[in-house]
Design a protein around this motif. Structure first.
Motif, PDB file in Angstrom:
ATOM      1  N   LEU A  67       0.829  -1.202   0.000  1.00 23.76           N
ATOM      2  CA  LEU A  67       0.000   0.000   0.000  1.00 23.76           C
ATOM      3  C   LEU A  67       0.864   1.253   0.000  1.00 23.76           C
ATOM      4  O   LEU A  67       0.568   2.229  -0.707  1.00 23.76           O
ATOM      5  CB  LEU A  67      -0.931  -0.011   1.208  1.00 23.76           C
ATOM      6  N   LEU A  82       0.721   4.198  -2.962  1.00 28.84           N
ATOM      7  CA  LEU A  82       0.368   5.585  -2.648  1.00 28.84           C
ATOM      8  C   LEU A  82       1.472   6.581  -2.990  1.00 28.84           C
ATOM      9  O   LEU A  82       1.225   7.792  -3.011  1.00 28.84           O
ATOM     10  CB  LEU A  82       0.020   5.714  -1.166  1.00 28.84           C
ATOM     11  N   ALA A 112      -6.168   1.681  -2.190  1.00 29.47           N
ATOM     12  CA  ALA A 112      -5.764   3.015  -2.631  1.00 29.47           C
ATOM     13  C   ALA A 112      -6.881   3.678  -3.430  1.00 29.47           C
ATOM     14  O   ALA A 112      -7.167   4.874  -3.257  1.00 29.47           O
ATOM     15  CB  ALA A 112      -4.494   2.935  -3.469  1.00 29.47           C
TER      16      ALA A 112
END
Length: 243
Positions: free
Chosen positions: A103, A107, A224
């Motif tokens: 993640l 991002l 996301a």
């Protein structure tokens, strides 16, 4: 450089009013929706650079005459203006395991200041981007700025519950999500109720509205997307044409 800004729209358009891109002699940053509309705007902006013009407008119908079928109409304003600093929001990712690290990577190019938090130095050492090693992760929630997002993907259900309850006790966070299942959510709801915390605002499982795929990279990608949808909800509109 020349700023190209969508100042008014009518009907179906590829981007909303306020969208902008910046055109230099050899580089373009941002987008107003692509297609022939964008090519025309880039060409006009570079004409302005050559001629020394400071202002221009374009009123463009998105029809067959320019090879786009949106059917709407876009007013563009062009001026000499550098890009403003990106408005980034904060995101705290608790848990530097496979999903947390994936993640954080997803991002990185997005307008999010992501911080990966864990008490395990060996897991954080495998991560890219900003990290924080701490034995008291819940303190970061208490210190977080209003509008921060909290994503909980630790290796310990008890720690997940503690962090989620801490986050939900605040009413000013943009997003609170926890990895898990329907069963885990039900267990947390009972836990939260016993502590006087309302679990209604919790997103759990994270990313499940898109896919049931359990590969870390897939969970990260859909989480996301879910997070960005939440962060942009105030300005989000439906645009049938996206090319």
């Amino acid at each position: 450089m020349i700023r190209v800004r969508v100042t008014r729209t009518q009907g179906s358009t590829p981007r909303e009013a306020g969208a902008e891109m910046f055109v230099g002699t050899a580089r373009v940053t941002g987008t107003i929706g692509g297609g022939q509309l964008e090519y025309m705007a880039i060409d006009r902006a570079r004409q302005m650079l050559v001629r020394g013009e400071t202002d221009a407008t374009m009123d463009v119908p998105l029809g067959p005459q320019i090879g786009q079928c949106c059917g709407g109409r876009v007013m563009l304003t062009l001026d000499r203006h550098g890009p403003a600093p990106l408005d980034h929001s904060d995101a705290l990712i608790f848990g530097a395991g496979h999903v947390g690290r994936a993640l954080a990577r997803v991002l990185e190019p997005l307008p999010v200041n992501a911080l990966l938090i864990d008490g395990r130095a060996d897991e954080l050492a495998q991560a890219s981007g900003p990290t924080l090693l701490t034995p008291l992760p819940e303190a970061q929630i208490r210190m977080a700025r209003p509008g921060t997002s909290v994503i909980i993907v630790t290796h310990d259900h008890a720690l997940d519950f503690l962090l989620a309850a801490e986050a939900l006790a605040r009413a000013d966070l943009a997003y609170v999500g926890m990895i898990g299942s329907a069963t885990k959510r039900a267990q947390f709801t009972r836990f939260a109720t016993s502590r006087g915390v309302d679990a209604a605002a919790l997103t759990c499982p994270i990313g499940a509205g898109f896919s049931r795929d359990k590969r870390p990279e897939i969970i990260a990608a859909f989480t996301a997307a879910e997070l960005m949808a939440r962060l942009t909800a105030s300005s989000l509109k439906t645009y049938p044409c996206n090319s």
